[in-house]
Design a protein around this motif. Structure first.
Motif, PDB file in Angstrom:
ATOM      1  N   LEU A   1      -3.312  -4.087   8.690  1.00  0.00           N
ATOM      2  CA  LEU A   1      -2.909  -2.852   8.017  1.00  0.00           C
ATOM      3  C   LEU A   1      -3.742  -1.671   8.498  1.00  0.00           C
ATOM      4  O   LEU A   1      -3.220  -0.562   8.661  1.00  0.00           O
ATOM      5  CB  LEU A   1      -3.031  -3.017   6.503  1.00  0.00           C
ATOM      6  CG  LEU A   1      -2.027  -3.978   5.864  1.00  0.00           C
ATOM      7  CD1 LEU A   1      -2.343  -4.202   4.391  1.00  0.00           C
ATOM      8  CD2 LEU A   1      -0.601  -3.452   6.015  1.00  0.00           C
ATOM      9  N   TYR A   2      -5.039  -1.889   8.721  1.00  0.00           N
ATOM     10  CA  TYR A   2      -5.863  -0.831   9.314  1.00  0.00           C
ATOM     11  C   TYR A   2      -5.301  -0.405  10.663  1.00  0.00           C
ATOM     12  O   TYR A   2      -5.215   0.787  10.982  1.00  0.00           O
ATOM     13  CB  TYR A   2      -7.300  -1.332   9.522  1.00  0.00           C
ATOM     14  CG  TYR A   2      -8.198  -1.283   8.314  1.00  0.00           C
ATOM     15  CD1 TYR A   2      -8.408  -0.099   7.615  1.00  0.00           C
ATOM     16  CD2 TYR A   2      -8.885  -2.421   7.896  1.00  0.00           C
ATOM     17  CE1 TYR A   2      -9.262  -0.050   6.525  1.00  0.00           C
ATOM     18  CE2 TYR A   2      -9.742  -2.386   6.800  1.00  0.00           C
ATOM     19  CZ  TYR A   2      -9.930  -1.204   6.124  1.00  0.00           C
ATOM     20  OH  TYR A   2     -10.768  -1.153   5.046  1.00  0.00           O
ATOM     21  N   GLU A   3      -4.935  -1.383  11.463  1.00  0.00           N
ATOM     22  CA  GLU A   3      -4.455  -1.097  12.816  1.00  0.00           C
ATOM     23  C   GLU A   3      -3.125  -0.351  12.800  1.00  0.00           C
ATOM     24  O   GLU A   3      -2.862   0.498  13.655  1.00  0.00           O
ATOM     25  CB  GLU A   3      -4.323  -2.400  13.598  1.00  0.00           C
ATOM     26  CG  GLU A   3      -4.122  -2.206  15.084  1.00  0.00           C
ATOM     27  CD  GLU A   3      -4.333  -3.478  15.870  1.00  0.00           C
ATOM     28  OE1 GLU A   3      -4.256  -3.405  17.109  1.00  0.00           O
ATOM     29  OE2 GLU A   3      -4.577  -4.540  15.268  1.00  0.00           O
ATOM     30  N   GLN A   4      -2.286  -0.639  11.815  1.00  0.00           N
ATOM     31  CA  GLN A   4      -0.968  -0.015  11.729  1.00  0.00           C
ATOM     32  C   GLN A   4      -1.002   1.361  11.073  1.00  0.00           C
ATOM     33  O   GLN A   4      -0.073   2.151  11.244  1.00  0.00           O
ATOM     34  CB  GLN A   4      -0.018  -0.929  10.944  1.00  0.00           C
ATOM     35  CG  GLN A   4       0.265  -2.259  11.637  1.00  0.00           C
ATOM     36  CD  GLN A   4       0.893  -3.273  10.708  1.00  0.00           C
ATOM     37  OE1 GLN A   4       1.197  -2.973   9.544  1.00  0.00           O
ATOM     38  NE2 GLN A   4       1.079  -4.486  11.203  1.00  0.00           N
ATOM     39  N   ALA A   5      -2.059   1.652  10.336  1.00  0.00           N
ATOM     40  CA  ALA A   5      -2.117   2.893   9.564  1.00  0.00           C
ATOM     41  C   ALA A   5      -2.357   4.112  10.455  1.00  0.00           C
ATOM     42  O   ALA A   5      -2.915   4.005  11.553  1.00  0.00           O
ATOM     43  CB  ALA A   5      -3.209   2.801   8.504  1.00  0.00           C
ATOM     44  N   ASP A   6      -1.937   5.260   9.947  1.00  0.00           N
ATOM     45  CA  ASP A   6      -2.206   6.537  10.611  1.00  0.00           C
ATOM     46  C   ASP A   6      -3.365   7.284   9.956  1.00  0.00           C
ATOM     47  O   ASP A   6      -4.066   8.045  10.612  1.00  0.00           O
ATOM     48  CB  ASP A   6      -0.970   7.437  10.557  1.00  0.00           C
ATOM     49  CG  ASP A   6       0.220   6.836  11.266  1.00  0.00           C
ATOM     50  OD1 ASP A   6       0.040   6.336  12.391  1.00  0.00           O
ATOM     51  OD2 ASP A   6       1.332   6.858  10.696  1.00  0.00           O
ATOM     52  N   TYR A   7      -3.549   7.076   8.650  1.00  0.00           N
ATOM     53  CA  TYR A   7      -4.557   7.789   7.885  1.00  0.00           C
ATOM     54  C   TYR A   7      -5.188   6.833   6.871  1.00  0.00           C
ATOM     55  O   TYR A   7      -4.540   5.900   6.393  1.00  0.00           O
ATOM     56  CB  TYR A   7      -3.942   8.958   7.107  1.00  0.00           C
ATOM     57  CG  TYR A   7      -2.980   9.792   7.896  1.00  0.00           C
ATOM     58  CD1 TYR A   7      -3.413  10.913   8.596  1.00  0.00           C
ATOM     59  CD2 TYR A   7      -1.620   9.466   7.954  1.00  0.00           C
ATOM     60  CE1 TYR A   7      -2.528  11.680   9.334  1.00  0.00           C
ATOM     61  CE2 TYR A   7      -0.734  10.224   8.688  1.00  0.00           C
ATOM     62  CZ  TYR A   7      -1.191  11.329   9.384  1.00  0.00           C
ATOM     63  OH  TYR A   7      -0.319  12.075  10.120  1.00  0.00           O
ATOM     64  N   PHE A   8      -6.447   7.121   6.506  1.00  0.00           N
ATOM     65  CA  PHE A   8      -7.089   6.343   5.448  1.00  0.00           C
ATOM     66  C   PHE A   8      -7.464   7.271   4.310  1.00  0.00           C
ATOM     67  O   PHE A   8      -8.123   8.290   4.509  1.00  0.00           O
ATOM     68  CB  PHE A   8      -8.344   5.640   5.955  1.00  0.00           C
ATOM     69  CG  PHE A   8      -8.907   4.666   4.960  1.00  0.00           C
ATOM     70  CD1 PHE A   8      -8.331   3.414   4.796  1.00  0.00           C
ATOM     71  CD2 PHE A   8     -10.008   4.993   4.183  1.00  0.00           C
ATOM     72  CE1 PHE A   8      -8.839   2.509   3.869  1.00  0.00           C
ATOM     73  CE2 PHE A   8     -10.524   4.101   3.260  1.00  0.00           C
ATOM     74  CZ  PHE A   8      -9.932   2.856   3.100  1.00  0.00           C
ATOM     75  N   LEU A   9      -7.018   6.903   3.125  1.00  0.00           N
ATOM     76  CA  LEU A   9      -7.225   7.726   1.938  1.00  0.00           C
ATOM     77  C   LEU A   9      -8.251   7.061   1.030  1.00  0.00           C
ATOM     78  O   LEU A   9      -8.100   5.897   0.648  1.00  0.00           O
ATOM     79  CB  LEU A   9      -5.882   7.893   1.221  1.00  0.00           C
ATOM     80  CG  LEU A   9      -5.790   8.845   0.042  1.00  0.00           C
ATOM     81  CD1 LEU A   9      -6.369  10.203   0.388  1.00  0.00           C
ATOM     82  CD2 LEU A   9      -4.327   8.987  -0.383  1.00  0.00           C
ATOM     83  N   PHE A  10      -9.313   7.808   0.704  1.00  0.00           N
ATOM     84  CA  PHE A  10     -10.419   7.280  -0.095  1.00  0.00           C
ATOM     85  C   PHE A  10     -10.664   8.233  -1.271  1.00  0.00           C
ATOM     86  O   PHE A  10     -11.548   9.086  -1.224  1.00  0.00           O
ATOM     87  CB  PHE A  10     -11.655   7.165   0.802  1.00  0.00           C
ATOM     88  CG  PHE A  10     -12.730   6.263   0.260  1.00  0.00           C
ATOM     89  CD1 PHE A  10     -12.529   4.907   0.144  1.00  0.00           C
ATOM     90  CD2 PHE A  10     -13.958   6.786  -0.119  1.00  0.00           C
ATOM     91  CE1 PHE A  10     -13.520   4.068  -0.337  1.00  0.00           C
ATOM     92  CE2 PHE A  10     -14.958   5.959  -0.600  1.00  0.00           C
ATOM     93  CZ  PHE A  10     -14.740   4.599  -0.712  1.00  0.00           C
ATOM     94  N   PRO A  11      -9.879   8.099  -2.355  1.00  0.00           N
ATOM     95  CA  PRO A  11      -9.834   9.128  -3.397  1.00  0.00           C
ATOM     96  C   PRO A  11     -10.768   8.917  -4.580  1.00  0.00           C
ATOM     97  O   PRO A  11     -10.472   9.367  -5.695  1.00  0.00           O
ATOM     98  CB  PRO A  11      -8.367   9.039  -3.846  1.00  0.00           C
ATOM     99  CG  PRO A  11      -8.055   7.576  -3.738  1.00  0.00           C
ATOM    100  CD  PRO A  11      -8.832   7.071  -2.542  1.00  0.00           C
ATOM    101  N   SER A  12     -11.887   8.228  -4.402  1.00  0.00           N
ATOM    102  CA  SER A  12     -12.782   7.908  -5.520  1.00  0.00           C
ATOM    103  C   SER A  12     -13.229   9.177  -6.249  1.00  0.00           C
ATOM    104  O   SER A  12     -13.363  10.246  -5.649  1.00  0.00           O
ATOM    105  CB  SER A  12     -13.993   7.136  -5.019  1.00  0.00           C
ATOM    106  OG  SER A  12     -13.591   5.914  -4.454  1.00  0.00           O
ATOM    107  N   ILE A  13     -13.504   9.031  -7.554  1.00  0.00           N
ATOM    108  CA  ILE A  13     -13.713  10.218  -8.386  1.00  0.00           C
ATOM    109  C   ILE A  13     -15.084  10.278  -9.049  1.00  0.00           C
ATOM    110  O   ILE A  13     -15.419  11.307  -9.650  1.00  0.00           O
ATOM    111  CB  ILE A  13     -12.620  10.332  -9.476  1.00  0.00           C
ATOM    112  CG1 ILE A  13     -12.628   9.097 -10.368  1.00  0.00           C
ATOM    113  CG2 ILE A  13     -11.249  10.527  -8.828  1.00  0.00           C
ATOM    114  CD1 ILE A  13     -11.672   9.192 -11.554  1.00  0.00           C
ATOM    115  N   THR A  14     -15.901   9.227  -8.979  1.00  0.00           N
ATOM    116  CA  THR A  14     -17.208   9.256  -9.638  1.00  0.00           C
ATOM    117  C   THR A  14     -18.286   8.680  -8.733  1.00  0.00           C
ATOM    118  O   THR A  14     -17.997   8.083  -7.688  1.00  0.00           O
ATOM    119  CB  THR A  14     -17.207   8.442 -10.955  1.00  0.00           C
ATOM    120  OG1 THR A  14     -17.199   7.042 -10.651  1.00  0.00           O
ATOM    121  CG2 THR A  14     -16.007   8.795 -11.827  1.00  0.00           C
TER     122      THR A  14
END
Length: 256
Positions: A148-161
């Motif tokens: 899935l990493y290899e197939q992805a175009d972007y990585f979203l890391f939306p942590s809030i705290t």
């Protein structure tokens, strides 16, 4: 700070461990600066910074999506437990906003993880009519995750705290040359993936900001390519082999 009743006991245990330790290892300089140890000369002299590296299956080359502007679909990936501080509520809302901005674009957002919020996130996906855009994968092996990493175009890391103190999955994504969209937590997360070099950083809980960051990367292939190269360049210094070498050198130093 989160356990007021037993915090005095934890404080005593910490002090004993610090006093006994030959060295105290921090993953980033921001972890050290935010620690009380940084203000105690006796303990600060014991501090060593060794970034935590990760294992990835093979060498990766930078992504060269010069045609990113004309793509018919985009693949976005997040990896992490389905718990409140990961901020997936806001990333899912961001996908809904992005759909209104780019209605002809097929958006595929995959969240890999398990946790207590699984049902709530599924309900939110259905409420926002995102069933064809957002998928939660709860049974991914390491092999599938790396695919899935290899197939992805972007990585979203939306942590809030501040519960998100480092973000190993962010580093894994960087090893796959993925541009990162993360949040301003003022800790190791942002030192690991600095804004403008391999990431776009937005405010926590800012769904619109996440959506606009994705829009900028989709519409600007030059920026995309620059952040992709940045991810690979920075992550090359954060391999598991480098971490092991630093630990071995430290053990040799202490053993003398």
């Amino acid at each position: 700070k989160s356990y007021f009743i037993i915090s005095p006991i934890l404080f005593i245990i910490d002090c004993l461990m610090y006093a006994m330790a030959e060295k105290i290892i921090f993953f980033t300089s921001k972890h050290l600066r935010s620690s009380a140890i940084n203000h105690l000369p006796v303990l600060k002299n014991k501090a060593v910074i060794i970034p935590q590296g990760v294992v990835v299956p093979r060498n990766i080359v930078p992504k060269t999506n010069n045609d990113n502007l004309f793509k018919n679909n985009v693949s976005i990936l997040s990896v992490g437990r389905l718990v409140p501080y990961k901020g997936y509520k806001y990333s899912i809302q961001a996908i809904a906003i992005l759909k209104t901005i780019l209605p002809k674009l097929q958006i595929n957002y995959i969240i890999v993880g398990t946790g207590a919020l699984h049902g709530d996130l599924i309900a939110l996906i259905e409420e926002l009519n995102l069933n064809s855009n957002v998928t939660i994968v709860t049974d991914a092996s390491d092999k599938i995750k790396f695919q899935l990493y290899e197939q992805a175009d972007y990585f979203l890391f939306p942590s809030i705290t501040q519960n998100e103190a480092y973000g190993v999955v962010q580093l894994e994504a960087m090893h796959y040359a993925l541009p990162i969209i993360n949040t301003q937590l003022n800790n190791g997360v942002n030192e690991l993936s600095p804004s403008g070099k391999c990431s776009i950083t937005v405010k926590p809980k800012d769904s619109h900001g996440i959506a606009m960051a994705l829009y900028c990367l989709i519409e600007n292939p030059v920026l995309y390519n620059s952040l992709s190269k940045g991810s690979l360049r920075i992550s090359s210094r954060l391999s598991i082999s480098n971490t092991r070498k630093r630990f071995k050198d430290l053990i040799k130093e202490i053993s003398k």
